[in-house]
Design a protein around this motif. Structure first.
Motif, PDB file in Angstrom:
ATOM      1  N   SER A 184       0.817  -1.220   0.000  1.00 56.96           N
ATOM      2  CA  SER A 184       0.000   0.000   0.000  1.00 56.96           C
ATOM      3  C   SER A 184       0.848   1.266   0.000  1.00 56.96           C
ATOM      4  O   SER A 184       0.306   2.363  -0.152  1.00 56.96           O
ATOM      5  N   LEU A 185       2.156   1.131   0.170  1.00 62.33           N
ATOM      6  CA  LEU A 185       3.031   2.302   0.270  1.00 62.33           C
ATOM      7  C   LEU A 185       3.570   2.663  -1.105  1.00 62.33           C
ATOM      8  O   LEU A 185       4.298   1.889  -1.723  1.00 62.33           O
ATOM      9  N   THR A 186       3.203   3.836  -1.581  1.00 57.78           N
ATOM     10  CA  THR A 186       3.652   4.292  -2.891  1.00 57.78           C
ATOM     11  C   THR A 186       3.961   5.778  -2.800  1.00 57.78           C
ATOM     12  O   THR A 186       3.811   6.407  -1.746  1.00 57.78           O
ATOM     13  N   GLY A 187       4.403   6.337  -3.914  1.00 57.96           N
ATOM     14  CA  GLY A 187       4.540   7.778  -4.021  1.00 57.96           C
ATOM     15  C   GLY A 187       5.477   8.400  -3.015  1.00 57.96           C
ATOM     16  O   GLY A 187       6.551   7.873  -2.703  1.00 57.96           O
ATOM     17  N   SER A 188       5.069   9.528  -2.467  1.00 56.64           N
ATOM     18  CA  SER A 188       5.955  10.330  -1.626  1.00 56.64           C
ATOM     19  C   SER A 188       6.316   9.621  -0.330  1.00 56.64           C
ATOM     20  O   SER A 188       7.448   9.748   0.150  1.00 56.64           O
ATOM     21  N   PHE A 189       5.375   8.870   0.276  1.00 57.61           N
ATOM     22  CA  PHE A 189       5.753   8.171   1.505  1.00 57.61           C
ATOM     23  C   PHE A 189       6.737   7.048   1.211  1.00 57.61           C
ATOM     24  O   PHE A 189       7.669   6.819   2.002  1.00 57.61           O
ATOM     25  N   LEU A 190       6.573   6.340   0.113  1.00 58.33           N
ATOM     26  CA  LEU A 190       7.522   5.289  -0.243  1.00 58.33           C
ATOM     27  C   LEU A 190       8.903   5.897  -0.481  1.00 58.33           C
ATOM     28  O   LEU A 190       9.913   5.342  -0.044  1.00 58.33           O
ATOM     29  N   ASP A 191       8.950   7.024  -1.151  1.00 60.00           N
ATOM     30  CA  ASP A 191      10.215   7.725  -1.359  1.00 60.00           C
ATOM     31  C   ASP A 191      10.847   8.087  -0.021  1.00 60.00           C
ATOM     32  O   ASP A 191      12.040   7.863   0.215  1.00 60.00           O
ATOM     33  N   PHE A 192      10.038   8.635   0.887  1.00 63.31           N
ATOM     34  CA  PHE A 192      10.513   9.006   2.219  1.00 63.31           C
ATOM     35  C   PHE A 192      11.064   7.790   2.969  1.00 63.31           C
ATOM     36  O   PHE A 192      12.172   7.822   3.514  1.00 63.31           O
ATOM     37  N   SER A 193      10.308   6.692   2.997  1.00 64.74           N
ATOM     38  CA  SER A 193      10.733   5.520   3.765  1.00 64.74           C
ATOM     39  C   SER A 193      11.979   4.873   3.161  1.00 64.74           C
ATOM     40  O   SER A 193      12.835   4.364   3.896  1.00 64.74           O
ATOM     41  N   ARG A 194      12.110   4.923   1.846  1.00 62.90           N
ATOM     42  CA  ARG A 194      13.325   4.385   1.219  1.00 62.90           C
ATOM     43  C   ARG A 194      14.544   5.222   1.586  1.00 62.90           C
ATOM     44  O   ARG A 194      15.653   4.697   1.768  1.00 62.90           O
ATOM     45  N   ARG A 195      14.346   6.511   1.721  1.00 61.67           N
ATOM     46  CA  ARG A 195      15.442   7.384   2.139  1.00 61.67           C
ATOM     47  C   ARG A 195      15.833   7.117   3.595  1.00 61.67           C
ATOM     48  O   ARG A 195      17.009   7.158   3.947  1.00 61.67           O
ATOM     49  N   VAL A 196      14.828   6.865   4.431  1.00 56.83           N
ATOM     50  CA  VAL A 196      15.115   6.516   5.822  1.00 56.83           C
ATOM     51  C   VAL A 196      15.899   5.211   5.876  1.00 56.83           C
ATOM     52  O   VAL A 196      16.891   5.086   6.602  1.00 56.83           O
ATOM     53  N   LEU A 197      15.471   4.221   5.104  1.00 50.26           N
ATOM     54  CA  LEU A 197      16.189   2.951   5.040  1.00 50.26           C
ATOM     55  C   LEU A 197      17.630   3.161   4.579  1.00 50.26           C
ATOM     56  O   LEU A 197      18.567   2.605   5.169  1.00 50.26           O
ATOM     57  N   ALA A 198      17.820   3.978   3.542  1.00 49.31           N
ATOM     58  CA  ALA A 198      19.166   4.246   3.031  1.00 49.31           C
ATOM     59  C   ALA A 198      20.037   4.909   4.095  1.00 49.31           C
ATOM     60  O   ALA A 198      21.239   4.617   4.195  1.00 49.31           O
ATOM     61  N   TYR A 199      19.436   5.766   4.905  1.00 48.03           N
ATOM     62  CA  TYR A 199      20.187   6.410   5.992  1.00 48.03           C
ATOM     63  C   TYR A 199      20.745   5.350   6.954  1.00 48.03           C
ATOM     64  O   TYR A 199      21.927   5.393   7.328  1.00 48.03           O
ATOM     65  N   TYR A 200      19.901   4.413   7.353  1.00 44.24           N
ATOM     66  CA  TYR A 200      20.349   3.379   8.289  1.00 44.24           C
ATOM     67  C   TYR A 200      21.369   2.446   7.643  1.00 44.24           C
ATOM     68  O   TYR A 200      22.342   2.023   8.291  1.00 44.24           O
ATOM     69  N   GLU A 201      21.160   2.118   6.374  1.00 39.00           N
ATOM     70  CA  GLU A 201      22.131   1.269   5.679  1.00 39.00           C
ATOM     71  C   GLU A 201      23.496   1.944   5.593  1.00 39.00           C
ATOM     72  O   GLU A 201      24.533   1.305   5.837  1.00 39.00           O
ATOM     73  N   GLN A 202      23.490   3.225   5.248  1.00 40.95           N
ATOM     74  CA  GLN A 202      24.760   3.945   5.107  1.00 40.95           C
ATOM     75  C   GLN A 202      25.427   4.204   6.452  1.00 40.95           C
ATOM     76  O   GLN A 202      26.660   4.249   6.547  1.00 40.95           O
ATOM     77  N   THR A 203      24.627   4.357   7.499  1.00 40.72           N
ATOM     78  CA  THR A 203      25.176   4.679   8.819  1.00 40.72           C
ATOM     79  C   THR A 203      25.626   3.439   9.570  1.00 40.72           C
ATOM     80  O   THR A 203      26.675   3.446  10.235  1.00 40.72           O
ATOM     81  N   TYR A 204      24.853   2.356   9.460  1.00 40.60           N
ATOM     82  CA  TYR A 204      25.112   1.183  10.302  1.00 40.60           C
ATOM     83  C   TYR A 204      25.405  -0.092   9.515  1.00 40.60           C
ATOM     84  O   TYR A 204      25.812  -1.095  10.109  1.00 40.60           O
ATOM     85  N   GLY A 205      25.201  -0.092   8.197  1.00 36.91           N
ATOM     86  CA  GLY A 205      25.401  -1.293   7.404  1.00 36.91           C
ATOM     87  C   GLY A 205      24.090  -1.888   6.955  1.00 36.91           C
ATOM     88  O   GLY A 205      23.075  -1.824   7.669  1.00 36.91           O
ATOM     89  N   LYS A 206      24.109  -2.466   5.757  1.00 33.57           N
ATOM     90  CA  LYS A 206      22.873  -2.947   5.134  1.00 33.57           C
ATOM     91  C   LYS A 206      22.158  -4.006   5.959  1.00 33.57           C
ATOM     92  O   LYS A 206      20.922  -4.020   6.036  1.00 33.57           O
ATOM     93  N   ASP A 207      22.904  -4.917   6.570  1.00 36.10           N
ATOM     94  CA  ASP A 207      22.285  -6.016   7.307  1.00 36.10           C
ATOM     95  C   ASP A 207      22.389  -5.842   8.812  1.00 36.10           C
ATOM     96  O   ASP A 207      22.223  -6.803   9.568  1.00 36.10           O
ATOM     97  N   SER A 208      22.649  -4.636   9.271  1.00 34.86           N
ATOM     98  CA  SER A 208      22.816  -4.393  10.708  1.00 34.86           C
ATOM     99  C   SER A 208      21.475  -4.501  11.427  1.00 34.86           C
ATOM    100  O   SER A 208      20.413  -4.296  10.834  1.00 34.86           O
ATOM    101  N   PRO A 209      21.502  -4.806  12.720  1.00 32.83           N
ATOM    102  CA  PRO A 209      20.258  -4.867  13.489  1.00 32.83           C
ATOM    103  C   PRO A 209      19.478  -3.557  13.456  1.00 32.83           C
ATOM    104  O   PRO A 209      18.245  -3.563  13.445  1.00 32.83           O
ATOM    105  N   LEU A 210      20.175  -2.426  13.425  1.00 29.27           N
ATOM    106  CA  LEU A 210      19.476  -1.145  13.411  1.00 29.27           C
ATOM    107  C   LEU A 210      18.764  -0.917  12.085  1.00 29.27           C
ATOM    108  O   LEU A 210      17.657  -0.357  12.049  1.00 29.27           O
ATOM    109  N   THR A 211      19.390  -1.344  10.995  1.00 27.67           N
ATOM    110  CA  THR A 211      18.734  -1.221   9.695  1.00 27.67           C
ATOM    111  C   THR A 211      17.503  -2.114   9.633  1.00 27.67           C
ATOM    112  O   THR A 211      16.439  -1.705   9.151  1.00 27.67           O
TER     113      THR A 211
END
Length: 618
Positions: A79-106
């Motif tokens: 159900s997540l599309t458009g601007s919220f999907l863009d937002f959540s993908r950016r949040v995910l990318a932040y955690y991946e870049q900060t802590y690692g793609k498979d980290s517990p925080l991500t």
């Protein structure tokens, strides 16, 4: 000469900033209220090449998403599309870049939908900066000036008051109300409602028998932790009185409450699981619980209240919800097991630093609701006859899958041993939202994507941040079309708007197996929004998919396009009828010969369609 001019220009700009000086700003699109819906509107309008000014009455953008509501409300990821999907993908990318793609925080970010408030704030700021949206904070709406144009009114400018008392006159071509309360809409003289309609007004089974002024309750979405290194112990809030909380002692003794913090029931503070990254918890009201954080009746003056009235209500909720925890942690009359457990929790040292680590915004679940071109009601999200899908809306500009949800509108009995009434949690299939909910009947340059046109029951299906972001995205692109074609918002070409939304990755109908990243997304959205996916599957036994955790589930059953299936004769006949209606030359469409698939038919139909999506390339 150039240096002389620059010096004069700088001096001129400095005079604009002097206290007491009359200030003025202008933009193509003016958005008042930097909630997630307002932010999505600003970003969409800017993507289309417009100058955009986003005005926020407080000192923090992002509404509840940056103020404690980090455990995002949705059911399925599809159900997540458009601007919220863009937002959540950016949040995910932040955690991946900060802590690692498979980290517990991500992993804890739940694909970016469980971001810490400070991270959510950073992402929203980045999204606005990328599109060069001008942001003006601490600027509260004072008035709106309107003019008349034939049958319609038009907003000419807004007057906003800054924190230091200065007033700014803001002019624009299009205006968007992004506030939870509908403050701009009300200032523009648009009709609105607060309270509940009676059952007969719209034929809603979830409505009360008679209309009343009851309003869905508010509470804070506090952020807490058990991590001693991060924890800040609560202090007594201003106005704390022990006598306000002693009546909870018999409830604790009754055995109904098992823990102070838990999920989902038998507790006082619903610490929603799984936890957010870095061991933080989004606290919420316990639905149908024995002790509630939401306070029905305490918020009745909020929707139409001035700043002082809202501050008073804010303080009353803070005194109750923070004061309750302080009482449970420190009062010797509280049983030791509850007191010790409560003292394991505290506020997060790195959140809301400027506000004593407390959420700076109250969770305004419902306030004013516009009475607009289409009043969204219970039937708009109920199943279509003999269909897996909900009511068909050809003018759909957004979709969602949450269902109607109300935490209660009235409290019967004492604070700590009574119960809420007016509460409901109504499961529906994924539903479409028509364009008419965004527009008034008589203001030509105003769109309202948050305090949308709806009944109380209908609003309880729309009042979710991902939905508001989809509605905001639609409002931003609609404003752009109206400007570029010199139209009123009532004249916007909805099929063209739908095309623009599809090109921007926003769905207007729920399709579980063709998502925004898929090559066929726009084609399937176009076909489904014209009615081609209704009637594909009968109503399932359950409208939601298999449960994942808590409120989250797999995709809704019966909502897949299944493009790889062979095109059977019965479906081909139905789709050919629709193609004729859309002006598509049916002789050139693939036949149901056992070789052609559903996808082949839809791709061919799209190529032959007379509709071209102008503006989609922007």
């Amino acid at each position: 000469m150039r240096s002389c001019f620059s010096a004069i220009f700088i001096l001129f700009c400095m005079t604009l900033l002097l206290p007491g000086t009359a200030l003025a700003q202008t933009a193509d699109v003016v958005v008042y209220g930097a909630t997630p819906g307002g932010i999505a509107a600003a970003v969409a309008a800017a993507k289309d090449g417009n100058s955009v000014l986003l005005i926020e009455p407080t000192d923090r953008i992002g509404g509840l998403v940056t103020s404690g509501l980090s455990h995002t409300d949705f059911h399925s990821f599809e159900s997540l599309t458009g601007s919220f999907l863009d937002f959540s993908r950016r949040v995910l990318a932040y955690y991946e870049q900060t802590y690692g793609k498979d980290s517990p925080l991500t992993i804890a970010s739940f694909r970016g939908t469980f971001g810490e408030p400070k991270v959510n704030l950073t992402i929203f700021e980045q999204m606005l900066a990328e599109q060069h949206v001008s942001v003006l904070k601490n600027c509260r709406l004072k008035s709106a000036e309107l003019s008349n144009e034939r049958e319609l009114k038009k907003i000419k400018n807004l007057v906003c008051r800054q924190k230091n008392g200065d007033e700014i006159t803001v002019s624009g071509k299009m205006f968007i109300d992004g506030t939870y309360e509908g403050d701009l809409m009300a200032a523009a003289g648009v009709p609105w409602k607060v309270g509940r309609e009676g059952r007969d007004e719209y034929g809603e089974s979830l409505a009360p028998e008679q209309p009343d002024g009851q309003l869905q309750a508010y509470n804070f979405r506090l952020i807490a932790t058990q991590d001693p290194a991060l924890r800040v112990m609560p202090v007594a809030p201003p106005g704390y009185r022990r006598e306000d909380f002693v009546d909870i002692l018999p409830v604790l003794a009754s055995g109904k409450i098992k823990k102070v913090f838990d999920y989902p029931l038998g507790c006082i503070y619903k610490a929603q699981t799984p936890a957010l990254p870095n061991g933080k918890y989004d606290l919420n009201d316990v639905s149908r619980g024995d002790v509630r954080l939401s306070l029905p009746g305490k918020n009745l003056e909020w929707p139409n209240g001035d700043e002082q009235t809202r501050q008073k209500i804010f303080a009353e909720h803070l005194r109750d919800q923070v004061g309750l925890l302080y009482f449970l942690q420190n009062d010797p009359a509280v049983p030791e097991n509850f007191r010790n457990e409560a003292r394991e929790w505290g506020w997060c040292r790195d959140e809301f630093v400027e506000n004593g680590h407390l959420s700076p915004q109250l969770y305004v679940r419902e306030a004013r609701r516009m009475v607009g071109a289409h009043v969204y009601k219970q039937s708009d999200s109920e199943p279509a006859p003999d269909d897996a899908r909900a009511t068909f809306h050809p003018t759909s500009i957004a979709m969602a899958d949450y269902g109607n949800n109300c935490h209660g509108t009235f409290h019967e009995g004492p604070r700590f041993s009574g119960k809420h009434s007016g509460e409901f949690y109504y499961a529906t299939p994924p539903y479409q939202i028509p364009y008419g909910v965004l527009i008034s009947r008589d203001v030509s340059n105003l769109l309202v994507p948050v305090a949308v046109s709806s009944s109380h029951v209908g609003f309880c299906a729309l009042r979710l941040e991902p939905v508001w972001m989809s509605l905001g995205q639609a409002a931003g692109h609609a404003a752009s079309q109206a400007i570029s074609k010199n139209l009123s918002v009532q004249q916007v070409d909805v099929p063209q708007l739908q095309c623009r939304l599809h090109a921007d990755g926003s769905a207007t109908i729920y399709v579980s197996d063709v998502l925004p990243a898929d090559a066929d997304f726009a084609v399937v959205q176009w076909w489904g929004t014209n009615g081609g996916l209704h009637g594909l599957n009968p109503a399932p036994k359950k409208v939601r998919g298999q449960k994942l955790h808590g409120q989250y589930s797999e995709a809704a059953p019966g909502h897949a396009a299944e493009l790889n299936l062979p095109l059977d004769p019965s479906l081909a006949a139905s789709w050919i009828t629709l193609a004729e209606k859309l002006g598509i030359p049916i002789a050139q469409l693939p036949p149901a010969d056992g070789k052609a698939t559903r996808g082949d038919f839809l791709r061919a139909a799209a190529k032959l369609s007379i509709i071209t999506c102008t503006g989609a390339e922007q």
